[in-house]
Design an enzyme around this catalytic site. Structure first.
Site: not given
Length: 313
Positions: A64-65, A70, A74, A155, A186, A233, A236
Site C-alpha cells: 500500500h505504501d 512510491g 508516506s 483496487p 498465501t 489460503d 496453510s
C-alpha cells in the site's frame, strides 16, 4: 552459488530500474549504522513469535505504501487527511511495530535509517520467518514529505485480471511479478465483507458464485458467522508457500480476483508454474519484491530521514 545468484538477480534488476538502483544498494547502512538490519530483524522476530499474522500485515503495508507515490513511508503519517485515513488503508496495521523499530534505531544511530527502509526490511524479515525466502534487498530510500488521502486509489477485490496486472506493469513490472506478488495472499486475511456476495448472492442471483468450490462456500459461511475475517489460503494460512496457487486451481480462491488468476488466459499458465514449483515461485517473488521496493523511491538529497515515522520533520 547463492551469493552469485543474488548478485545476478540484482544486476538484471539494475538495468530494469537504473535510476532507483543507482543510489539504492545492499548494505547501504553497513558503515553509518552497521547494526540496523539486525535491530529490525530481532524486533520483527519478537513480534512474529506473538503474532504470526504480522507477515501478512507488513506485506500489506509495504504494498500500500509503494503503490501510492512510491516506497516513501508516506502511509505512516498521522494527520486528518493523510494516506492512512483513506478507506483502502483502514485495514493496514502494525504501525506500532514500525514505531518500536524506529525508536531503537534512533537510539543507536540518530537520523540515519529511513522509515521507508524500515518497512522494506521488516517485510523482508517477516516473509522469511513465515517460511518464505530469505533474500538481500537494496536500501537507501528516503522518506517522503507528502501524504494525502486523495492520492490513494488502490483496487478492490473484484478488479479484473487485466486491471490488476496493469497496476504492476505501469510500475515497471511484468505479469510474472504481478502474479507472484498476488501470491503473497498465501498468508493473507480478508474481511468477510470483501467476498460476502460470493458465498451468499453472487451478483444478485440469490446463489453463491458458481466458480467457487461448494465446500469452500460452506466453510467460509461458517467462518464469517464467528469472525470478521477469513484466511485467503485455506490450506496453510500462516505458511509462506505456493499452496495459494494450488488452492485457486481447485476453485478455492476466496477473493474474486484471486480466483480469476487461475482461469484468465493472461495468468493461468503462470499460476500453474507457481503451483507446480514452490522454489520457482519463491525466486520470482524475490525478484518482484526487489522491483517493487524500487518503485518511485526517493534517494540522495530528496525527501528526508524522519525522526518519528508518524510525523514529518
Amino acid at each position: 552459488m547463492m551469493k552469485g545468484a543474488k548478485f545476478s538477480s540484482l544486476l538484471v534488476l539494475f538495468f530494469i530500474f537504473p535510476i532507483a538502483f543507482a543510489q539504492l544498494r545492499v548494505g547501504f547502512y553497513s558503515q553509518s549504522c552497521p547494526q540496523a538490519e539486525t535491530i529490525v530483524r530481532n524486533l520483527v522476530r519478537q513480534r512474529f513469535g506473538v503474532t504470526p499474522t504480522v507477515t501478512a500485515a507488513l506485506l500489506r503495508m509495504h504494498f500500500h505504501d509503494c503503490f501510492v507515490k512510491g516506497c516513501d513511508a508516506s502511509l505512516l503519517i498521522d494527520s486528518t487527511n493523510s494516506e492512512k485515513t483513506a478507506g483502502p488503508n483502514g485495514s493496514v496495521r502494525e504501525f506500532d511495530l514500525i514505531d518500536r523499530i524506529k525508536a531503537q534505531l534512533e537510539a543507536a544511530c540518530p537520523s540515519t535509517v529511513s522509515c521507508a527502509d524500515i518497512v522494506t526490511l521488516a517485510t523482508r524479515d517477516s516473509v522469511a520467518l513465515a517460511g518464505g525466502p530469505s533474500y538481500s534487498i537494496p536500501t537507501g530510500r528516503r522518506d517522503g514529505r507528502v501524504s494525502n488521502n486523495l492520492d490513494v486509489t488502490l483496487p478492490g477485490p473484484t478488479i479484473s485480471v487485466s486491471g490488476a496486472v496493469s497496476l504492476f506493469t505501469n510500475k515497471g513490472m511484468n505479469t510474472f511479478d504481478a502474479v507472484a506478488l498476488l501470491g503473497a495472499h498465501t498468508v493473507g486475511q480478508g474481511n468477510c465483507g470483501l467476498f460476502s456476495d460470493r458465498i451468499t448472492s453472487f451478483q444478485g442471483t440469490g446463489r453463491p458464485d458458481p466458480s467457487m468450490d461448494p465446500a469452500l462456500v460452506t466453510s467460509l459461511r461458517n467462518t464469517c458467522r464467528n469472525s470478521a475475517t477469513a484466511a485467503l489460503d485455506q490450506s496453510s494460512p500462516l505458511r509462506f508457500d505456493n499452496q495459494f496457487f494450488k488452492q485457486i486451481r481447485k476453485r478455492r480462491g476466496v477473493l474474486q480476483v484471486d480466483q480469476r488468476l487461475a482461469s484468465d488466459p493472461q495468468t493461468r499458465g503462470i499460476v500453474a508454474r507457481y503451483a507446480n514449483n514452490n522454489a520457482f515461485f519463491k525466486r520470482q517473488f524475490v525478484r518482484a519484491m526487489v522491483k517493487m521496493g524500487a518503485v518511485d523511491v526517493l534517494t540522495g538529497r530528496n525527501g528526508e530521514i524522519r525522526r518519528n515515522c508518524r510525523r514529518f520533520n
